[in-house]
Design an enzyme around this catalytic site. Structure first.
Site, PDB file in Angstrom:
ATOM      1  CD  GLU A  45      -2.688   1.344   2.493  1.00 59.19           C
ATOM      2  OE1 GLU A  45      -3.407   2.360   2.611  1.00 59.19           O
ATOM      3  OE2 GLU A  45      -2.614   0.451   3.359  1.00 59.19           O
ATOM      4  NE  ARG A 272       4.688  -9.050  12.101  1.00 59.65           N
ATOM      5  CZ  ARG A 272       3.816  -8.151  12.524  1.00 59.65           C
ATOM      6  NH1 ARG A 272       3.310  -7.280  11.670  1.00 59.65           N
ATOM      7  NH2 ARG A 272       3.439  -8.115  13.787  1.00 59.65           N
ATOM      8  CE  LYS A 282       3.565   0.176   4.790  1.00 60.98           C
ATOM      9  NZ  LYS A 282       2.599   0.180   3.685  1.00 60.98           N
TER      10      LYS A 282
END
Length: 616
Positions: A45, A272, A282
């Site tokens: 994104e 991850r 983020k």
């Protein structure tokens, strides 16, 4: 000196597949599940800069596709106009290319499919599997969704007719309602143990200008709806994502099955990347930037790829790190030390050496001619001299050395310069300390020495040996430079959660030290922006690609330090003109003896630190 971005494309891997994802792909190829096709995607994104965790996903998605003769798409999941920006798109494209990967013509955006996604939503309503809901998201969450232990309750609008929902959805698109007045929900199962299936919203009203579509839309699909359908439209075979999307997989499959799409990708989750001493949320990275706690997204303390690149980390080191940690099914946190180790391994064999003095103290060689000067040949890569050639380093009567390379009262195991002690000046002569000059407070401001002119090159004809070798820079020829010593973002291994206090309290106040009066070899002052070099006995550095101006304002960023063995032997000693911090590779001697040669994988020994290791 080297540019880490030059000729840094990933080499084709010849290693056999070892992780579980590659085993799944191999099994699918053997069974012909996808007709021999492998199509992956990296779907960020565009609401921030990529970080090293994204690099793991990039390497996996592009790597799996390349290994199987397939293709990997770069797709921007741009369904939230309030947080996305074209500058993030541009930074992401640049980061993926910098890592060495190419999507060719396969660049897509979820916004490319807005009309098709809208049609999919209309189809879902017609099938009786979606409805327009007038309950706000906050009220739905608090009153209707239920908890993990208790089922939810149906929205009072759950049984709204197909015709009414179609009409309201059309009016939502036409802009008749305000933000949050209504949403479109998937009609699934309010008693499902998976909370993601309790009638999740799939379309919302949001009056905001989209960076690509402008004001053409006032309704936008949510990620879970847009993502799986974008995968299906693009013919993705293996939709690889991190474990936080594991619960989303049921919704991913439900939407595709409910719409009976012709192509149904397989979602596979992997762990991850977690790294100590930094943050990779983020939201937290954005807070650091917006609150001016760092200088920007490319601050070299940030785990962003832009920050790592500005610090001088080559793309090959990041790829090597991702390969080293592998792909797993369970979450884990990787030590920062492992990343530093891989980084040193990469830089050690690819960058030349030079001398720089970060905290200078002057030495005066009293028996050297006052107007005399000469040059020495200094090998740029001592492990393999022909590999990078040599350079000329100027020498004169007055030199700068590291303040920590001198002790008036030397501690045990300190083998550098001290009164009456002889040491080797790297590439030059053996010198002996004959005295000091002090200021009115008793601090050493200058070290007096004598040199043995028969020891040119650093070797004594009579065979005597010295234990210490130190680096230096000519006071007459050296250039002043700004050196930025970057450390870890956090003083702790992991930032505390908001429930435990302000996570920003864990930021390391010592993560950046700026030295304004370092002294460097003349050639370092003339280096172009974006060049890597090892400052002998100190660490790996990178000429700042933005602030460094050759010959005018040299600015060097520390990429990673060499290991500091002396700091473990004795605490830094105050006073006496220098403590015990200096040389970074004192403990390398034992490793050399084990290897039986004067070299080291971490940039020590023959790789530019040969004398320095004996100096500690």
């Amino acid at each position: 000196m080297t540019d880490p971005d030059a000729s840094d494309a990933p080499a084709e891997s010849t290693a056999e597949s070892t992780d579980f994802i590659r085993e799944i792909v191999a099994a699918d190829n053997r069974s012909g599940k996808w007709g021999g096709n492998v199509v992956t995607r990296f779907p960020p994104e565009p609401n921030g800069f990529l970080h090293i965790g994204h690099a793991k996903s990039i390497c996996l998605n592009f790597g799996v596709a390349a290994e199987n003769g397939g293709r990997c798409h770069l797709r921007f999941d741009d369904t939230n106009p309030t947080t996305e920006d074209v500058r993030f798109v541009e930074s992401i494209e640049g980061d993926v290319r910098w890592l060495g990967f190419d999507w060719s013509e396969h660049l897509f955006h979820a916004s490319d499919y807005f009309e098709r996604l809208h049609d999919f939503a209309v189809d879902l309503i017609r099938r009786g599997k979606a409805y327009v809901c007038d309950v706000s998201e906050t009220e739905f969450s608090e009153r209707y969704r239920g908890t993990i232990k208790s089922p939810g309750e149906p929205s009072p609008f759950r049984e709204r007719s197909v015709e009414e929902s179609l009409d309201l959805f059309a009016r939502m698109r036409a802009g008749e309602f305000g933000d949050g007045d209504r949403c479109l929900r998937a009609k699934i199962d309010m008693a499902s143990p998976n909370m993601k299936l309790r009638d999740p919203p799939i379309y919302r009203i949001r009056r905001a200008t989209h960076y690509r579509t402008g004001d053409a839309w006032v309704i936008y699909p949510l990620y879970d709806f847009a993502h799986c359908l974008s995968d299906a439209v693009e013919g993705i075979t293996h939709s690889l994502c991190t474990l936080e999307f594991e619960n989303n997989r049921e919704l991913y499959d439900w939407i595709l099955d409910a719409l009976e799409v012709s192509h149904h990708p397989q979602q596979i989750e992997f762990a991850r990347l977690g790294l100590t001493h930094t943050v990779m949320s983020k939201r937290k990275l954005k807070a650091l930037v917006e609150e001016n706690l760092v200088s920007g997204w490319d601050d070299p303390r940030m785990p962003t790829l832009a920050g790592l690149r500005r610090r001088g980390v080559p793309a090959s080191a990041i790829r090597a790190f991702c390969e080293r940690i592998g792909i797993a099914k369970t979450e884990s946190t990787i030590e920062q030390k492992l990343f530093d180790h891989v980084l040193r391994d990469t830089l050690n064999t690819t960058v030349p050496r030079a001398m720089a003095v970060l905290r200078p103290i002057k030495i005066v060689i009293e028996n050297y001619p006052e107007d005399g000067e000469e040059e020495f040949d200094a090998v740029n890569f001592p492990d393999d001299p022909p590999k990078m050639g040599s350079r000329k380093v100027p020498f004169c009567r007055e030199l700068w050395i590291e303040r920590d390379d001198f002790m008036e009262e030397p501690a045990k195991k300190f083998f550098r310069l001290a009164p009456g002690r002889e040491v080797r000046l790297r590439w030059a002569y053996l010198v002996t300390c004959t005295g000091v000059v002090k200021d009115q407070d008793g601090n050493v401001t200058e070290v007096r020495c004598s040199y043995d002119p028969e020891t040119r090159g650093g070797n004594a004809p009579d065979g005597r040996r010295v234990k210490g070798t130190i680096h230096w820079v000519s006071a007459r020829h050296g250039a002043r430079a700004e050196v930025r010593l970057y450390g870890s973002l956090l003083a702790t291994e992991k930032a505390r959660g908001e429930d435990d206090g302000d996570w920003k309290e864990d930021l390391d106040p010592k993560s950046l030290e700026v030295i304004l009066d370092a002294v460097i070899e003349p050639r370092l002052a003339a280096a172009e922006p974006g060049e890597n070099v090892q400052f002998e006995r100190t660490g790996y550095f990178y000429s700042d690609p933005i602030d460094h101006r050759p010959g005018d304002r040299p600015v060097w960023n520390r990429t990673v330090p060499l290991r500091d063995s002396w700091a473990k032997i004795a605490p830094q000693k105050a006073g006496g003109g220098g403590g015990g911090g200096g040389g970074k590779k004192g403990g390398e001697r034992k490793r050399r003896r084990r290897r039986g040669k004067d070299g080291g994988k971490d940039g020590g020994g023959g790789s530019g630190d040969a004398g320095a290791t004996a100096a500690s």
